[in-house]
Motif scaffolding. Structure first.
Motif, PDB file in Angstrom:
ATOM      1  N   LYS A   1       1.208  -0.659  -0.248  1.00 16.59           N
ATOM      2  CA  LYS A   1       0.551  -0.210  -0.419  1.00 16.59           C
ATOM      3  C   LYS A   1       0.809   1.440   0.049  1.00 16.59           C
ATOM      4  O   LYS A   1       0.437   2.667  -0.223  1.00 16.59           O
TER       5      LYS A   1
ATOM      6  N   ALA B   1      -7.320   8.722  -1.284  1.00 14.77           N
ATOM      7  CA  ALA B   1      -7.046   9.512   0.462  1.00 14.77           C
ATOM      8  C   ALA B   1      -5.876  10.228   0.678  1.00 14.77           C
ATOM      9  O   ALA B   1      -4.814  10.207   0.334  1.00 14.77           O
TER      10      ALA B   1
ATOM     11  N   VAL C   1      -7.737   6.176   9.182  1.00 11.97           N
ATOM     12  CA  VAL C   1      -8.462   4.333   8.447  1.00 11.97           C
ATOM     13  C   VAL C   1      -6.478   4.022   8.546  1.00 11.97           C
ATOM     14  O   VAL C   1      -5.539   4.256   8.211  1.00 11.97           O
TER      15      VAL C   1
ATOM     16  N   LYS D   1      -3.860   1.358   7.708  1.00  7.51           N
ATOM     17  CA  LYS D   1      -4.263  -0.001   6.797  1.00  7.51           C
ATOM     18  C   LYS D   1      -2.258  -0.761   7.288  1.00  7.51           C
ATOM     19  O   LYS D   1      -1.308   0.013   6.834  1.00  7.51           O
TER      20      LYS D   1
ATOM     21  N   VAL E   1      -6.678  -3.866   6.986  1.00 11.18           N
ATOM     22  CA  VAL E   1      -7.299  -2.301   7.085  1.00 11.18           C
ATOM     23  C   VAL E   1      -8.457  -2.416   7.973  1.00 11.18           C
ATOM     24  O   VAL E   1      -9.806  -2.903   8.263  1.00 11.18           O
TER      25      VAL E   1
ATOM     26  N   ILE F   1     -10.555   0.670  10.024  1.00  9.51           N
ATOM     27  CA  ILE F   1     -11.416   1.761  10.548  1.00  9.51           C
ATOM     28  C   ILE F   1     -11.855   2.248  11.597  1.00  9.51           C
ATOM     29  O   ILE F   1     -12.106   1.282  12.242  1.00  9.51           O
TER      30      ILE F   1
ATOM     31  N   GLU G   1      -5.051   7.053   6.638  1.00 13.69           N
ATOM     32  CA  GLU G   1      -5.305   7.355   5.995  1.00 13.69           C
ATOM     33  C   GLU G   1      -6.357   8.851   6.082  1.00 13.69           C
ATOM     34  O   GLU G   1      -7.268   7.809   7.021  1.00 13.69           O
ATOM     35  N   GLU G   2      -6.468   9.668   5.670  1.00  7.55           N
ATOM     36  CA  GLU G   2      -7.998  10.212   5.849  1.00  7.55           C
ATOM     37  C   GLU G   2      -8.977   9.329   5.809  1.00  7.55           C
ATOM     38  O   GLU G   2      -9.417   8.411   4.850  1.00  7.55           O
ATOM     39  N   PHE G   3     -10.019   8.749   6.389  1.00  7.96           N
ATOM     40  CA  PHE G   3     -11.314   8.298   5.926  1.00  7.96           C
ATOM     41  C   PHE G   3     -12.342   9.251   5.084  1.00  7.96           C
ATOM     42  O   PHE G   3     -12.842  10.527   4.719  1.00  7.96           O
ATOM     43  N   LEU G   4     -12.472   8.396   4.426  1.00  9.78           N
ATOM     44  CA  LEU G   4     -13.474   9.035   2.833  1.00  9.78           C
ATOM     45  C   LEU G   4     -14.577   8.495   2.872  1.00  9.78           C
ATOM     46  O   LEU G   4     -14.556   7.396   3.583  1.00  9.78           O
TER      47      LEU G   4
ATOM     48  N   GLU H   1     -18.866   2.944  -2.472  1.00  9.42           N
ATOM     49  CA  GLU H   1     -17.669   1.947  -3.099  1.00  9.42           C
ATOM     50  C   GLU H   1     -18.333   1.739  -4.312  1.00  9.42           C
ATOM     51  O   GLU H   1     -19.611   1.139  -4.291  1.00  9.42           O
TER      52      GLU H   1
ATOM     53  N   LYS I   1     -19.093  -5.325   1.017  1.00 11.34           N
ATOM     54  CA  LYS I   1     -18.241  -6.329   1.872  1.00 11.34           C
ATOM     55  C   LYS I   1     -18.796  -6.675   3.471  1.00 11.34           C
ATOM     56  O   LYS I   1     -17.975  -7.771   4.274  1.00 11.34           O
TER      57      LYS I   1
ATOM     58  N   ASN J   1     -16.285  -6.906   7.360  1.00 12.75           N
ATOM     59  CA  ASN J   1     -15.565  -6.751   6.577  1.00 12.75           C
ATOM     60  C   ASN J   1     -15.442  -8.500   6.554  1.00 12.75           C
ATOM     61  O   ASN J   1     -15.044  -8.812   7.061  1.00 12.75           O
TER      62      ASN J   1
ATOM     63  N   MET K   1     -13.802   5.128  -3.761  1.00  8.32           N
ATOM     64  CA  MET K   1     -14.655   5.614  -3.539  1.00  8.32           C
ATOM     65  C   MET K   1     -15.858   6.914  -4.096  1.00  8.32           C
ATOM     66  O   MET K   1     -14.573   8.030  -4.214  1.00  8.32           O
TER      67      MET K   1
ATOM     68  N   LEU L   1      -9.042   4.017  -3.436  1.00 10.01           N
ATOM     69  CA  LEU L   1      -9.275   3.029  -1.940  1.00 10.01           C
ATOM     70  C   LEU L   1      -8.057   2.734  -1.456  1.00 10.01           C
ATOM     71  O   LEU L   1      -7.540   2.066  -0.690  1.00 10.01           O
ATOM     72  N   GLU L   2      -7.761   2.033  -2.612  1.00 11.12           N
ATOM     73  CA  GLU L   2      -6.493   0.331  -3.129  1.00 11.12           C
ATOM     74  C   GLU L   2      -7.051  -0.099  -4.658  1.00 11.12           C
ATOM     75  O   GLU L   2      -7.730   0.639  -5.755  1.00 11.12           O
TER      76      GLU L   2
HETATM   77  P1  AMP Z   1      -8.638  -1.235   0.751  1.00 15.39           P
HETATM   78  O1  AMP Z   1      -8.381  -2.552   1.814  1.00 15.39           O
HETATM   79  O2  AMP Z   1      -7.501  -0.724   0.861  1.00 15.39           O
HETATM   80  O3  AMP Z   1      -9.761  -2.082  -0.001  1.00 15.39           O
HETATM   81  O4  AMP Z   1      -9.961  -1.613   2.590  1.00 15.39           O
HETATM   82  C1  AMP Z   1     -10.972  -2.063   2.653  1.00 15.39           C
HETATM   83  C2  AMP Z   1     -12.031  -1.675   2.681  1.00 15.39           C
HETATM   84  O5  AMP Z   1     -11.372  -0.425   3.263  1.00 15.39           O
HETATM   85  C3  AMP Z   1     -12.639  -0.232   1.577  1.00 15.39           C
HETATM   86  O6  AMP Z   1     -13.299  -1.128   0.590  1.00 15.39           O
HETATM   87  C4  AMP Z   1     -13.427   0.590   2.763  1.00 15.39           C
HETATM   88  O7  AMP Z   1     -14.490   0.023   2.772  1.00 15.39           O
HETATM   89  C5  AMP Z   1     -12.197   0.570   3.421  1.00 15.39           C
HETATM   90  N1  AMP Z   1     -11.539   1.770   3.263  1.00 15.39           N
HETATM   91  C6  AMP Z   1     -10.624   1.507   2.941  1.00 15.39           C
HETATM   92  N2  AMP Z   1     -10.231   2.830   2.855  1.00 15.39           N
HETATM   93  C7  AMP Z   1     -10.162   4.096   3.508  1.00 15.39           C
HETATM   94  C8  AMP Z   1     -10.994   5.841   3.405  1.00 15.39           C
HETATM   95  N3  AMP Z   1      -9.671   5.926   2.821  1.00 15.39           N
HETATM   96  N4  AMP Z   1     -12.287   5.903   3.846  1.00 15.39           N
HETATM   97  C9  AMP Z   1     -13.153   5.433   4.050  1.00 15.39           C
HETATM   98  N5  AMP Z   1     -12.707   3.795   4.237  1.00 15.39           N
HETATM   99  C10 AMP Z   1     -12.172   2.611   3.477  1.00 15.39           C
END
Ligand code: AMP
Ligand code: GLY
Length: 422
Positions: free
Chosen positions: A103, A118, A141, A143, A153, A155, A185-188, A192, A214, A224, A273, A282-283
């Protein structure tokens, strides 16, 4: 030609099922596969991470195209090993798979190349990470840098939750070496969606957008999971937004990887997002999504084998994909307890009745055969997928099929696709 699909989940069953429909494909092998893939082709008992074993099999059998399902063999370098042996394989190299494998790498690539995402900070020291949390306002967030089977990950609504997450990953090493570095990370806020494309490193061809669910319980509550269901198309991705995502995310990312000396070919999957008609990443994943692949491939009208072969040969500019106007919905049925500890070995009933329904395919994931019967053997057990005229019709068909299938402790969400009905 003979094709080899690597993996054992619902995604791989869907890939094998779609490849089998191609006039170019004479036979399909799946390693290691599951009882569902055994209905489509021949299962080969070689684990997805046994790169040497898979390579030797592909050489011996004269496999014309290998398609890699999961991320782990990709990040271990299966594509590099196959190519060095002169084998055709669809997927990114080890260096290119870093886009999912780290990441920190993917965030730094996005920042450097102006791809919307983010804000974040990276840390390799838990004290500095905690100090950051003290001086900033939640939510955060947290990670883990590396692969953590979708669990890395957290939250965090409060500073206290963030401190616990930092300790879990960096002190208790809950994800091993994957947690040597973290990002905060900043929460967005927003909705999704999954945006996937195939690329040969130059041309980028989008797949139909999809949306995943999820959380384990209805209304997006509970922990999740890898994904409890998915549908395609995803109305949140309007045609205008899809074209914007291609211009601001997908094409720039493939170009950026080329500039970084890690040419990218295979599937590029952006987890987005969406808020106020704009998308942030997000990823990235370096493979098809599970369960998104099930509804996406259910809608694909073009020849998948032809498209993937052209991607491998650098001729993707010759490919245009055609999609059914119908809606596809996949409802994932899981074992009780998942995503925590769950029971295995329960006999699954009703598979044949469900499969008889029109426009329904039951993709297997965590299943096994025992004394001639199909039993549960994983957390996500089946992906019951239906095509319909719009969301309501597809939902009705998928849930009718789900209703015919049962085992002790079966669980599924009852609201898959509801978001698309809005
Ligand atoms: P990722 O593996 O990075 O996609 O994260 C898994 C899940 O966490 C995502 O599908 C989102 O639901 C949540 N998530 C990841 N990053 C953020 C973010 N910056 N803001 C809000 N939700 C996030
Ligand atoms: N369904 C989410 C993923 O495949 O990563």
């Amino acid at each position: 030609m003979k094709v080899l699909v690597i993996g054992a989940g619902g995604r791989e069953h869907a890939i094998a099922w779609k490849l089998k429909q191609s006039p170019l494909v004479e036979s399909v092998f799946i390693a290691p596969g599951n009882p569902g893939t055994a209905l489509v082709g021949k299962n080969i008992p070689i684990p997805a991470e046994d790169i040497e074993g898979l390579k030797e099999f592909a050489k011996r059998e004269g496999i014309g195209l290998t398609v890699v399902g999961p991320e782990l063999p990709l990040t271990l370098g299966i594509v590099d090993a196959f190519e060095a042996a002169g084998l055709k394989v669809f997927g990114p190299s080890k260096a290119a798979s870093e886009l999912e494998g780290s990441k920190v790498f993917s965030k730094e690539l996005m920042i450097k190349h102006g791809i919307p995402t983010a804000h974040h900070k990276k840390f390799d020291n838990a004290d500095f990470a905690r100090a950051y949390v003290e001086t900033h306002t939640p939510p955060f967030v947290v990670k883990a840098d590396g692969l953590a089977a979708g669990k890395g990950v957290v939250i965090c609504r409060t500073g206290d939750e963030a401190r616990k997450a930092i300790d879990l990953i960096m002190k208790d090493k809950a994800f091993g070496a994957a947690g040597k570095r973290i990002i905060i990370e900043e929460f967005l806020e927003g909705e999704e969606a999954s945006f996937l494309a195939i690329t040969d490193g130059k041309t980028v061809v989008p797949l139909a957008p999809a949306q995943d669910h999820k959380a384990v319980l209805d209304g997006d509550t509970g922990p999740n999971t890898g994904g409890m269901g998915a549908y395609s198309p995803a109305p949140v991705i309007t045609p205008a937004l899809a074209s914007d995502v291609m211009d601001t995310v997908m094409v720039p990312t493939v170009k950026a990887m080329e500039v970084e000396g890690r040419p990218y070919k295979g599937v590029l999957y952006a987890g987005l997002m969406i808020k106020d008609g704009k998308a942030k990443v997000l990823e990235f994943n370096c493979r098809l999504g599970d369960p998104e692949t099930q509804p996406i491939l259910a809608r694909l009208e073009s020849d998948l084998a032809d498209a993937l072969m052209k991607a491998v040969e650098g001729r993707l500019s010759e490919v245009k994909l055609a999609w059914s106007k119908k809606t596809a919905i996949c409802v994932v049925m899981t074992a009780r307890g998942y995503p925590g500890d769950y029971l295995k070995g329960a006999e699954i009933k009703g598979l044949e009745e469900a499969a008889k329904l029109k426009d329904v395919v039951v993709f297997h994931a965590g299943t096994a055969t025992k004394e001639g019967r199909v039993v549960t053997s994983g957390g996500r057990v089946l992906g019951v997928t239906a095509l319909g005229e719009g969301v309501a019709d597809a939902r009705e068909k998928a849930y009718e099929a789900v209703g015919k299938i049962s085992w002790e402790g079966a669980h599924y969400r009852k609201d898959i696709g509801n978001k698309a009905l809005k």
